[in-house]
Design a protein around this motif. Sequence first.
Motif, mmCIF file in Angstrom:
data_model
loop_
_atom_site.group_PDB
_atom_site.id
_atom_site.type_symbol
_atom_site.label_atom_id
_atom_site.label_comp_id
_atom_site.label_asym_id
_atom_site.label_seq_id
_atom_site.Cartn_x
_atom_site.Cartn_y
_atom_site.Cartn_z
ATOM 1 N N LYS A 1 0.930 -1.231 -0.042
ATOM 2 C CA LYS A 1 0.235 0.076 -0.101
ATOM 3 C C LYS A 1 0.743 0.965 0.348
ATOM 4 N N THR A 2 2.064 1.182 0.885
ATOM 5 C CA THR A 2 2.394 2.452 0.860
ATOM 6 C C THR A 2 3.769 2.897 0.057
ATOM 7 N N ILE A 3 4.873 2.059 -0.881
ATOM 8 C CA ILE A 3 5.746 2.077 -1.028
ATOM 9 C C ILE A 3 4.953 2.795 -2.155
ATOM 10 N N GLU A 4 6.446 3.842 -2.896
ATOM 11 C CA GLU A 4 6.065 4.519 -4.222
ATOM 12 C C GLU A 4 6.312 3.232 -5.316
ATOM 13 N N GLY A 5 5.160 3.949 -6.290
ATOM 14 C CA GLY A 5 3.509 2.950 -6.492
ATOM 15 C C GLY A 5 2.665 2.295 -6.335
ATOM 16 N N GLY A 6 3.084 1.966 -4.920
ATOM 17 C CA GLY A 6 1.794 1.160 -4.247
ATOM 18 C C GLY A 6 0.741 1.424 -4.588
ATOM 19 N N PHE A 7 -0.452 1.001 -3.927
ATOM 20 C CA PHE A 7 -2.239 1.363 -4.133
ATOM 21 C C PHE A 7 -2.305 2.752 -3.207
ATOM 22 N N ASN A 8 -1.577 2.693 -2.625
ATOM 23 C CA ASN A 8 -2.309 4.245 -1.582
ATOM 24 C C ASN A 8 -1.829 5.600 -2.400
ATOM 25 N N SER B 1 -10.681 -0.072 -3.751
ATOM 26 C CA SER B 1 -11.034 -0.912 -3.261
ATOM 27 C C SER B 1 -10.471 -1.855 -2.499
ATOM 28 N N VAL B 2 -8.857 -1.454 -3.195
ATOM 29 C CA VAL B 2 -7.417 -2.633 -1.746
ATOM 30 C C VAL B 2 -7.273 -1.453 -0.811
ATOM 31 N N ARG B 3 -6.788 -0.104 -1.351
ATOM 32 C CA ARG B 3 -6.202 0.666 -0.238
ATOM 33 C C ARG B 3 -7.024 0.936 0.593
ATOM 34 N N ILE B 4 -8.366 1.032 0.743
ATOM 35 C CA ILE B 4 -9.478 0.717 1.705
ATOM 36 C C ILE B 4 -9.494 -0.057 2.832
ATOM 37 N N GLU B 5 -8.614 -0.521 2.485
ATOM 38 C CA GLU B 5 -8.642 -2.028 3.620
ATOM 39 C C GLU B 5 -7.556 -1.696 4.734
ATOM 40 N N ASP B 6 -7.761 -1.984 6.135
ATOM 41 C CA ASP B 6 -5.949 -1.631 6.212
ATOM 42 C C ASP B 6 -5.482 -3.308 6.898
ATOM 43 N N SER B 7 -5.913 -4.518 6.134
ATOM 44 C CA SER B 7 -5.761 -5.945 6.163
ATOM 45 C C SER B 7 -6.337 -6.794 5.196
ATOM 46 N N TRP B 8 -5.192 -7.601 5.263
ATOM 47 C CA TRP B 8 -6.143 -8.264 3.596
ATOM 48 C C TRP B 8 -5.920 -9.910 3.885
#
Length: 694
Positions: free
Chosen positions: A509-516, A525-532
């Motif tokens: 989620k947080t790395i450069e180019g990640g989902f965020n 719909s991926v970045r709104i989740e806290d865990s997978w």
Amino acid sequence: MEATQAQLLSLLDGKKQLTIPIYQRTYSWQIKQCQQLFNDIYRVGNDASELSHFIGSIVYFKPGNSPITSVPELLVIDGQQRLTTVSLMLLALIHFLKENDNITLEDETWEEIQETYLVNKHRKDDSKFKLLLTRKDKATFTNLIDEIELDGNYSKRVLENYKFFKGKLHSDNVQAIYHGIKKLIIVDVILERDKDNPQLIFESLNSTGLDLSQADLIRNYILMGQPLEQQTVLYERYWYPMEQSFGENIGALAWFIRDYLTMKEASIPKINLVYETYKNFLHSKNGFKSVNEAIKSLHKYSKFYVRIALLKEQDPDISKKLKEITKLKIDTSYPFLLAVYGDYEDELINKGEFIQIISLVSNYVFRRAICGIPTNSLNKTFGTLYKRIKRETYLESVQAAFLLMDGYRRFPTDAEFTKDLQIKDVYNFRSRNYLLESLENWKRKELVNAENYTIEHILPQNQNLSLQWRQELGEDWERVKNQYLHTLGNLTLTGYNSELSDRPFSDKKTIEGGFNTSPLFLNESVRIEDSWNKEAILNRASTLAQRACIIWKTPHLSQERLDIYKEPGLSKEQNIYNIENYEHLQGDMLVLFQNLEKRVLNLDASVRVEFKKLYIAFKSQTNFVDVVPQKKRLRLSLNTEFDRIKDSKGICKDVSGLGRWGNGDVEVGLENLSELDYIMELIEQAFEIQVESV
């Protein structure tokens, strides 16, 4: 008809002109065939013991009565490829002799050879040439004879083969080559106008079907029987433009005619029988009053076909929808779309309605693919669908036709589509990229091309899942991974696949180019989740499935409107029977039936059960197995021919012609649960046979 053995050169000798009709295909021999003929000619020319070499038949019409001053015209029906090839070889030999004036052949000069076999001396117009080819073959060949420089629009095959022969000649073999040409023997077949049927002769000469395509045979059949002037008009106005529109995809012309016939007849001919089917169609009551009408109709619908199948549609809105048909490989829909395109062109429907109908086709097929419904029946479904259209309520009648299909032809509901989409192995689905791209691009102006991205498994594929991922998924991590790894909820698009790799979810989620920071809708719909974990995957799958129901939507009509389009006899008789009506369905027999019922209904979502007065029917399109409850067993009737069932245990009985409650020729008994697995193998065969026949 006169048929005699003759030297090929004797056919070219004398004042005459052998003309290739305009409808004949252009010269098509390739270097490989020229090499073989050259080798044969050199061999017999070099061997005094070989007196002749047979190269087939030349079939042509005897010239009619003409003024003594004119050049008699022989219209060639068959043999143009051999005639043209030998004439090119003669021309190469003539030019070789002209350039090497120290060489003579049996006291014959190059001028004498040319004036005997290639040109009619003293003629100035087209009658100068003893062989007159068709279209650009003609200009290329005559310019080569007259040694006129060729322009850019020349016949590649004519020039290529002429240069091949020219390059093969030298002082040591030219004599043998000329001797060999003189030894060429043909069957000289002369037809008489108004007496011989050229088409019958032509068909017998091409009975193997190897030389001419189905489309070639149809072209010749349509044009051959017409007066020469009419042949030229019909060919140049309709057939030639039709061939040109297919371009390099000329092989698709026969497939177009197959789809055209399906559209017209609501029956699908085999591709190798298209010619015979078209002939029968022309002479049927559904055919045309004239050849002109027939070829005009083919030309009209061919324009629609190349727009649909070869993506030559110019309207951007229509083109976008037709590209979906191509992406999904729905060529079975072409007969239906051809007919609808014709109605759009004739302004029976407007552009918006046409686009809605194309969308219905793609939505119908895509939903079925997601739900795993076999495609066996689609060609027949689309082959007959057009007959159900009502002109006065065109679009609505198409919508109703789709909604009224049941069993294996059904249009999956939102509930069925949503359920299967969330659990399907999407990663290994043929239309995976189309699915993800469509979900991403819905209502988006800046379109995303899935080919520019890679498929990202949010939960990684790695067999050796890291400890962090196992903890993320919970103690049931292995089952969750096996069940949901390749499903829609766990798949997305990214341009950073190598960077994301097998990292923990928080890193992805947080790395450069990640989902965020991803600009893609699919990643919102991926970045709104806290865990997978399982819950997150199912939440996302549900969100995307709801979006999919809007993108690939079903038509909606009120029951009142739908009832209008029901065909007579389709309304279902109210079922007044239930399981309690069968006296033998008690105790062990009831348990046995309930186990059987569960297994049969699980074959497919289209299967349903109906309780009849004397038996219980399981059906998809129609009954495929009927059950008669008896005191000590369930008697099953399989609705198929006895010789189609593969019964390794030999327990099935042939009851064809015997009076039995239930449908079908195969009877088998089920007495206890231990037999159920094998009985289900037999039932599944009957079910699959029904599907294949739909």
